[in-house]
Write a protein that holds these residues in place. Structure first.
Motif, PDB file in Angstrom:
ATOM      1  N   PRO A   1       0.680  -1.175  -0.002  1.00  0.00           N
ATOM      2  CA  PRO A   1       0.160   0.057  -0.082  1.00  0.00           C
ATOM      3  C   PRO A   1       0.782   1.252   0.094  1.00  0.00           C
ATOM      4  CG  PRO A   1      -0.886  -1.526   1.433  1.00  0.00           C
ATOM      5  CD  PRO A   1       0.463  -2.224   1.116  1.00  0.00           C
ATOM      6  N   VAL A   2       0.438   2.181  -1.021  1.00  0.00           N
ATOM      7  CA  VAL A   2       1.129   3.563  -0.944  1.00  0.00           C
ATOM      8  C   VAL A   2       0.126   4.867  -0.415  1.00  0.00           C
ATOM      9  CG1 VAL A   2       0.463   3.674  -3.348  1.00  0.00           C
ATOM     10  CG2 VAL A   2       2.657   4.774  -2.554  1.00  0.00           C
ATOM     11  N   ILE A   3       1.041   5.755   0.311  1.00  0.00           N
ATOM     12  CA  ILE A   3       0.433   6.952   0.673  1.00  0.00           C
ATOM     13  C   ILE A   3       1.153   7.876  -0.187  1.00  0.00           C
ATOM     14  CG2 ILE A   3       0.195   8.635   2.569  1.00  0.00           C
ATOM     15  CD1 ILE A   3       0.488   5.984   4.558  1.00  0.00           C
ATOM     16  N   ILE A   4       0.322   8.661  -0.693  1.00  0.00           N
ATOM     17  CA  ILE A   4       0.671   9.808  -1.713  1.00  0.00           C
ATOM     18  C   ILE A   4       0.977  11.030  -1.000  1.00  0.00           C
ATOM     19  CG2 ILE A   4       0.603  11.030  -3.833  1.00  0.00           C
ATOM     20  CD1 ILE A   4       1.864   8.301  -4.276  1.00  0.00           C
ATOM     21  N   VAL A   5       2.010  11.571  -0.837  1.00  0.00           N
ATOM     22  CA  VAL A   5       2.177  12.882  -0.161  1.00  0.00           C
ATOM     23  C   VAL A   5       2.891  14.160  -1.187  1.00  0.00           C
ATOM     24  CG1 VAL A   5       2.939  14.346   1.944  1.00  0.00           C
ATOM     25  CG2 VAL A   5       2.131  11.756   1.963  1.00  0.00           C
TER      26      VAL A   5
ATOM     27  N   GLU B   1      -7.275   8.962  -8.382  1.00  0.00           N
ATOM     28  CA  GLU B   1      -7.925   8.304  -9.590  1.00  0.00           C
ATOM     29  C   GLU B   1      -7.361   7.022 -10.128  1.00  0.00           C
ATOM     30  OE1 GLU B   1      -9.323   9.461 -14.173  1.00  0.00           O
ATOM     31  OE2 GLU B   1      -8.515  11.161 -12.673  1.00  0.00           O
ATOM     32  N   LEU B   2      -5.923   7.123 -10.216  1.00  0.00           N
ATOM     33  CA  LEU B   2      -5.262   5.876 -10.497  1.00  0.00           C
ATOM     34  C   LEU B   2      -4.951   4.820  -9.609  1.00  0.00           C
ATOM     35  CD1 LEU B   2      -2.111   8.075 -12.230  1.00  0.00           C
ATOM     36  CD2 LEU B   2      -4.025   6.652 -13.355  1.00  0.00           C
ATOM     37  N   GLY B   3      -5.566   5.004  -8.458  1.00  0.00           N
ATOM     38  CA  GLY B   3      -5.640   3.967  -7.552  1.00  0.00           C
ATOM     39  C   GLY B   3      -4.701   3.823  -6.170  1.00  0.00           C
ATOM     40  N   ALA B   4      -4.306   5.047  -6.188  1.00  0.00           N
ATOM     41  CA  ALA B   4      -3.302   5.081  -4.895  1.00  0.00           C
ATOM     42  C   ALA B   4      -4.131   4.709  -3.675  1.00  0.00           C
ATOM     43  CB  ALA B   4      -2.854   6.488  -4.443  1.00  0.00           C
ATOM     44  N   ASP B   5      -3.487   3.934  -2.569  1.00  0.00           N
ATOM     45  CA  ASP B   5      -4.209   3.514  -1.610  1.00  0.00           C
ATOM     46  C   ASP B   5      -4.563   4.722  -0.699  1.00  0.00           C
ATOM     47  OD1 ASP B   5      -3.930   0.427  -1.641  1.00  0.00           O
ATOM     48  OD2 ASP B   5      -2.128   1.233  -2.310  1.00  0.00           O
ATOM     49  N   TYR B   6      -3.803   5.883  -0.377  1.00  0.00           N
ATOM     50  CA  TYR B   6      -3.967   6.732   0.448  1.00  0.00           C
ATOM     51  C   TYR B   6      -3.490   8.032  -0.206  1.00  0.00           C
ATOM     52  CZ  TYR B   6      -4.341   2.775   3.697  1.00  0.00           C
ATOM     53  OH  TYR B   6      -4.824   1.579   4.309  1.00  0.00           O
ATOM     54  N   ILE B   7      -4.192   9.120  -0.305  1.00  0.00           N
ATOM     55  CA  ILE B   7      -3.643  10.554  -0.436  1.00  0.00           C
ATOM     56  C   ILE B   7      -3.740  11.207   0.747  1.00  0.00           C
ATOM     57  CG2 ILE B   7      -4.066  10.343  -2.811  1.00  0.00           C
ATOM     58  CD1 ILE B   7      -6.498  12.325  -2.446  1.00  0.00           C
ATOM     59  N   ASP B   8      -2.582  11.996   1.206  1.00  0.00           N
ATOM     60  CA  ASP B   8      -2.278  12.953   2.281  1.00  0.00           C
ATOM     61  C   ASP B   8      -2.691  14.476   1.729  1.00  0.00           C
ATOM     62  OD1 ASP B   8      -1.277  14.772   4.060  1.00  0.00           O
ATOM     63  OD2 ASP B   8      -0.115  12.848   5.018  1.00  0.00           O
ATOM     64  N   VAL B   9      -3.666  14.931   2.422  1.00  0.00           N
ATOM     65  CA  VAL B   9      -4.131  16.218   1.981  1.00  0.00           C
ATOM     66  C   VAL B   9      -4.138  17.197   3.265  1.00  0.00           C
ATOM     67  CG1 VAL B   9      -6.177  17.826   1.182  1.00  0.00           C
ATOM     68  CG2 VAL B   9      -5.924  15.388   0.404  1.00  0.00           C
ATOM     69  N   GLU B  10      -3.563  18.432   3.260  1.00  0.00           N
ATOM     70  CA  GLU B  10      -3.313  19.304   4.710  1.00  0.00           C
ATOM     71  C   GLU B  10      -4.784  19.815   4.693  1.00  0.00           C
ATOM     72  OE1 GLU B  10      -0.016  18.735   2.087  1.00  0.00           O
ATOM     73  OE2 GLU B  10      -1.679  19.815   1.089  1.00  0.00           O
ATOM     74  N   LEU B  11      -4.986  20.198   6.028  1.00  0.00           N
ATOM     75  CA  LEU B  11      -6.328  20.575   6.500  1.00  0.00           C
ATOM     76  C   LEU B  11      -6.800  22.015   5.969  1.00  0.00           C
ATOM     77  CD1 LEU B  11      -8.668  20.513   8.609  1.00  0.00           C
ATOM     78  CD2 LEU B  11      -7.118  21.758  10.064  1.00  0.00           C
ATOM     79  N   LYS B  12      -5.864  22.675   5.574  1.00  0.00           N
ATOM     80  CA  LYS B  12      -6.106  24.163   5.053  1.00  0.00           C
ATOM     81  C   LYS B  12      -6.846  23.830   3.539  1.00  0.00           C
ATOM     82  CE  LYS B  12      -3.844  28.313   3.471  1.00  0.00           C
ATOM     83  NZ  LYS B  12      -2.616  28.998   3.422  1.00  0.00           N
ATOM     84  N   VAL B  13      -6.839  22.751   2.794  1.00  0.00           N
ATOM     85  CA  VAL B  13      -7.243  22.644   1.471  1.00  0.00           C
ATOM     86  C   VAL B  13      -8.177  21.442   1.576  1.00  0.00           C
ATOM     87  CG1 VAL B  13      -5.491  23.776   0.203  1.00  0.00           C
ATOM     88  CG2 VAL B  13      -5.265  21.487   0.616  1.00  0.00           C
ATOM     89  N   ALA B  14      -8.427  20.741   2.766  1.00  0.00           N
ATOM     90  CA  ALA B  14      -8.976  19.375   2.625  1.00  0.00           C
ATOM     91  C   ALA B  14     -10.529  19.560   2.297  1.00  0.00           C
ATOM     92  CB  ALA B  14      -8.865  18.839   3.924  1.00  0.00           C
ATOM     93  N   SER B  15     -11.338  20.327   2.771  1.00  0.00           N
ATOM     94  CA  SER B  15     -12.900  20.319   2.827  1.00  0.00           C
ATOM     95  C   SER B  15     -13.243  20.086   1.670  1.00  0.00           C
ATOM     96  CB  SER B  15     -13.688  21.365   3.608  1.00  0.00           C
ATOM     97  OG  SER B  15     -13.188  21.567   4.721  1.00  0.00           O
ATOM     98  N   ASP B  16     -13.096  20.701   0.648  1.00  0.00           N
ATOM     99  CA  ASP B  16     -13.563  20.717  -0.918  1.00  0.00           C
ATOM    100  C   ASP B  16     -12.954  19.241  -1.563  1.00  0.00           C
ATOM    101  OD1 ASP B  16     -15.185  22.836  -0.458  1.00  0.00           O
ATOM    102  OD2 ASP B  16     -13.840  24.039  -1.425  1.00  0.00           O
TER     103      ASP B  16
ATOM    104  N   VAL C   1      -8.470   8.810   2.200  1.00  0.00           N
ATOM    105  CA  VAL C   1      -8.046  10.143   2.204  1.00  0.00           C
ATOM    106  C   VAL C   1      -7.597  10.637   3.736  1.00  0.00           C
ATOM    107  CG1 VAL C   1      -8.227  12.673   2.246  1.00  0.00           C
ATOM    108  CG2 VAL C   1      -9.501  11.100   0.513  1.00  0.00           C
ATOM    109  N   ILE C   2      -6.232  10.869   3.680  1.00  0.00           N
ATOM    110  CA  ILE C   2      -5.729  11.159   5.082  1.00  0.00           C
ATOM    111  C   ILE C   2      -5.736  12.758   4.985  1.00  0.00           C
ATOM    112  CG2 ILE C   2      -3.584  11.558   6.693  1.00  0.00           C
ATOM    113  CD1 ILE C   2      -2.966   8.649   5.064  1.00  0.00           C
ATOM    114  N   VAL C   3      -6.113  13.455   6.183  1.00  0.00           N
ATOM    115  CA  VAL C   3      -6.121  14.981   6.298  1.00  0.00           C
ATOM    116  C   VAL C   3      -5.176  15.151   7.442  1.00  0.00           C
ATOM    117  CG1 VAL C   3      -7.343  16.784   7.165  1.00  0.00           C
ATOM    118  CG2 VAL C   3      -8.382  15.391   5.617  1.00  0.00           C
TER     119      VAL C   3
END
Length: 521
Positions: free
Chosen positions: A66-70, A96-111, A126-128
């Motif tokens: 499993p891969v987390i994309i940051v 979209e390509l099938g990453a197991d997790y993507i890491d998103v900063e809280l500041k831009v996370a909601s949308d 999704v990891i926030v």
């Protein structure tokens, strides 16, 4: 583990990857798997000339686990300084390509969280995340932060801080234990190390480990997580023991105590604890989960005042190297296992001569001049032990008043450390170094004049990193019997092990055999 690994109520071991090329990133993913990682965190912001469409496809197609994309921007502690729209598009593409997790900063996370969940039904999570800079926020502010992160509908939340003191980690353990969603929380740097090591105990979703040859301050290695700490065996019932010291990086305690715990089927973990302030430390860590401590330099004397009770031997020495928290009432009981550990090591080395001269009930130290360098915690233990065996003790210390205080306890003689350079010991005397002189990284110093080493029958060095110190090398060349600090470390650790596990009085021969087998460094 599958994609639901982080959500499956089990802690995954994750290796952060910061390769500069996609090709190296693929190689590192495979190496991480071979070294015991359950997942990898791929830092896109480290890749030179990153091309999202091409490079993400290569990474995800070749991922062995499993891969987390940051893709961390500079404003959140990362390397990326480009267009924000381009960065977020890359994260959308990774999902979209099938990453197991993507890491998103809280500041831009909601949308973004809402969008990827509605648009791409890939099963990716999704990891926030939020990176805290400066002083640790109050518990109230942290509570608001966590609530804001959970409100984004994140699958996992992640909070990272920079600890200025080990006591700041208490909020991390509280967050991990009480979060309504799977959580990742840790602190960077040497003072934050236990936030990684104890993560599985408090229900954390990820514990990070560095790959071999990729040292990261405050991050354990994958090998240590799997071999020394066996994090997969840690659970909420695991009792925490640790070395209270400053510094702690030299300690071999974890590679000794943790395998010994497992051999005895005792559910415990032993960790290094970089402590700056004893009073604050003991005021914060009051939970029964924190069941006991080893005490190292420079705290063996000062820690006595924080014990509710002190064993008579430790009281007579004026130094404690082991603390046990009584399960019944939480009181801290101080002990000293250094005394017998050091003296028994020296006596064992002299044993052949004792038997050559005929069996005797007297210690081979009886009547000998015994030179102790250093009147701190270790020196006090050695001096009291030598006196108990009938030796004539002389103490040298940079603090003459401290040396005099110890000399009074052991009916000995006190001299200033500076006079040691001209001191001529009796032929057949014993020398014990109880100072950090010769410890890594300052390994080229010895505490006495080299020309005097030939007068000593035996030279003992409490330093055990390196195992063969410069003092021991020079003493060996001068014809003296030499005893490494490893021997003392081993013997005092056996005493600590009995106290930690509540097995006082049991035969420690099997324990000794296990520790000798483990202690190969």
């Amino acid at each position: 583990m599958g994609r639901a690994g982080i959500l499956a109520n089990s802690t995954m071991v994750c290796a952060p990857l910061m390769a500069r090329s996609v090709e190296q990133m693929v190689i590192d993913m495979q190496s991480a798997e071979a070294q015991g990682a359950d997942a990898v965190e791929v830092r896109l912001d480290y890749i030179n000339s990153f091309q999202p469409s091409q490079d993400l496809e290569t990474i995800i197609r070749n991922k062995p686990l499993p891969v987390i994309i940051v893709y961390r921007p500079r404003w959140e502690g990362g390397q990326y300084e480009g267009d924000e729209h381009t960065r977020l598009e890359a994260l959308r593409l990774a999902h979209e390509l099938g990453a197991d997790y993507i890491d998103v900063e809280l500041k831009v996370a909601s949308d973004l969280v809402r969008e990827v969940k509605n648009k791409h039904q890939t099963g990716g999570k999704v990891i926030v995340s939020s990176y805290l800079s400066g002083a640790t926020p109050s518990k109230e502010d942290l509570s608001h932060l966590v609530a804001s992160m959970q409100a984004t509908k994140a699958d996992i939340i992640k909070v990272v801080s920079n600890a200025n003191d080990i006591t700041e980690l208490d909020w991390i353990f509280h967050l991990l234990s009480h979060s309504e969603v799977p959580a990742v929380a840790y602190s960077l740097g040497e003072r934050g190390l236990i936030s990684q090591l104890l993560c599985p105990k408090f229900g954390g979703a990820l514990v990070y480990g560095a790959m071999e040859g990729n040292s990261i301050p405050g991050l354990p290695t994958l090998d240590s997580l799997r071999e020394a700490y066996k994090v997969e065996n840690i659970n909420s019932d695991t009792k925490v023991f640790g070395l209270v010291s400053k510094p702690v990086s030299h300690s071999k305690g974890p590679i000794l105590h943790n395998p010994a715990f497992r051999h005895a089927n005792f559910n415990g973990i032993y960790v290094p604890m970089f402590v700056d302030d004893l009073k604050e430390f003991f005021e914060v860590y009051t939970s029964p989960d924190f069941a006991g401590y080893s005490v190292g330099f420079p705290y063996k004397e000062a820690v006595v005042q924080f014990c509710d009770e002190v064993h008579p031997l430790a009281k007579s020495i004026g130094a404690v190297n082991t603390i046990i928290r009584k399960p019944s009432d939480g009181k801290l009981i101080g002990y000293n296992t250094d005394c017998e550990g050091s003296i028994a090591s020296i006596e064992d080395a002299l044993e052949d001569q004792r038997y050559m001269n005929g069996a005797s009930l007297n210690s081979p130290l009886a009547g000998k001049q015994f030179v102790v360098v250093g009147a701190g915690g270790a020196g006090r233990a050695i001096a009291v032990g030598a006196k108990s065996r009938g030796a004539r003790v002389i103490i040298f210390d940079i603090d003459l008043e401290r040396a005099k205080s110890l000399a009074q306890v052991v009916s000995g003689e006190a001299q200033h450390f500076d006079s040691l350079a001209h001191f001529q010991p009796e032929k057949g005397a014993i020398l014990a170094n109880a100072t950090p002189i010769g410890m890594h990284p300052s390994t080229d110093r010895i505490p006495v004049a080299e020309a005097t080493l030939g007068n000593y029958q035996l030279v003992f060095d409490a330093v055990y990193t390196p195992r063969k110190t410069r003092l021991l090398e020079d003493a060996d060349a001068a014809g003296a019997i030499t005893v490494s600090g490893v021997e003392m470390f081993l013997k005092q650790a056996i005493g600590q092990f009995s106290l930690f596990t509540g097995t006082e009085g049991c035969s420690y021969i099997p324990v000794r055999q296990v520790l000798i087998m483990i202690l190969d460094f």
